[in-house]
Design a protein around this motif. Structure first.
Motif, PDB file in Angstrom:
ATOM      1  N   MET A  37       0.844  -1.215   0.000  1.00  0.00           N
ATOM      2  CA  MET A  37       0.000   0.000   0.000  1.00  0.00           C
ATOM      3  C   MET A  37       0.868   1.250   0.000  1.00  0.00           C
ATOM      4  O   MET A  37       0.629   2.200  -0.742  1.00  0.00           O
ATOM      5  N   LEU A  61      -4.183   5.598   1.432  1.00  0.00           N
ATOM      6  CA  LEU A  61      -4.905   4.434   0.899  1.00  0.00           C
ATOM      7  C   LEU A  61      -5.359   3.585   2.090  1.00  0.00           C
ATOM      8  O   LEU A  61      -4.611   3.456   3.077  1.00  0.00           O
ATOM      9  N   ALA A  63      -7.172  -0.181   3.303  1.00  0.00           N
ATOM     10  CA  ALA A  63      -7.343  -1.559   2.814  1.00  0.00           C
ATOM     11  C   ALA A  63      -8.728  -1.839   2.216  1.00  0.00           C
ATOM     12  O   ALA A  63      -8.821  -2.519   1.184  1.00  0.00           O
ATOM     13  N   LEU A  66      -9.115  -1.780  -1.416  1.00  0.00           N
ATOM     14  CA  LEU A  66      -8.599  -2.939  -2.161  1.00  0.00           C
ATOM     15  C   LEU A  66      -9.512  -4.142  -1.952  1.00  0.00           C
ATOM     16  O   LEU A  66      -9.129  -5.291  -2.166  1.00  0.00           O
TER      17      LEU A  66
END
Ligand SMILES: OCN(O)CCCc1ccccc1
Ligand code: NI
Length: 187
Positions: A37, A61, A63, A66
């Motif tokens: 990341m 970013l 998790a 994703l």
């Protein structure tokens, strides 16, 4: 290596879920994820790599972006002042938690965007100007840090993601550019 193809977009239910805490110390899989990341953010801010990999620039970013519903965030905010390297922040936070925040509020003058939102959403995203955050690092060490201004805004944006909150949830629909007195506008 993480690319834009790995990032889910608004409408995907994982962006609205409350993500789960991860075991501390982080397991190898979560340590590796955190490294990837952070590397994505660095790549996204490198003109050559960003062009080559078709990356949108990002300073944070989470998790869930994703499609991994875990309380892991990465932030990579370069310091604007080379004399003050500590004014930036570059780290992976496991189970981050806002312990306290200022009454004083702040927002970015240009509003906010999101790698999971493929459209402009104008309006001020008013957040706390200063926050105290606790988190665990990849080694399982506990940290407690105080953040202000842009660093504080970015970390709040990322912690929102692990709570299923999108930046535009904070925008006043009727009057997106309304600003109460005393809100610090960060440019
Ligand atoms: O969740 C990260 N992300 O979507 C990238 C943009 C991050 C970000 C942009 C504006 C203000 C704060 C944070
Ligand atoms: Ni985002």
């Amino acid at each position: 290596m993480i690319t834009m193809d790995d990032i889910i977009r608004e409408g995907h239910p994982t962006l609205r879920a409350v993500a789960k805490e991860v075991p501390i110390p982080p397991v190898a899989e979560d340590v590796e994820l955190g490294k990837e990341m952070l590397q994505f953010l660095k790549n996204s801010q490198d003109p050559e790599k960003a062009e080559e990999l078709h990356l949108r620039g990002g300073v944070g970013l989470a998790a869930p972006q994703l499609d991994i519903s875990k309380r892991i965030i990465a932030v990579h905010v370069p310091s604007i002042d080379p004399e003050k390297p500590e004014s930036g922040i570059s780290t992976v936070m496991y189970n981050p938690k806002i312990l306290s925040h200022s009454v004083q509020e702040a927002c970015l003058g240009e509003g906010e965007g999101c790698l999971s939102v493929d459209r402009e959403v104008p309006g001020y995203v008013v957040r706390a100007a200063r926050i105290t955050v606790s988190y665990f690092d990849a080694e399982g060490e506990k940290h407690k840090i105080r953040l202000k201004n842009y660093n504080a805004i970015v970390v709040q944006h990322e912690i929102d993601h692990i709570n299923g909150i999108m930046f535009y949830d904070h925008i006043d629909e009727k009057n997106p550019l309304k600003l109460k007195d005393g809100v610090l506008v960060i440019d």
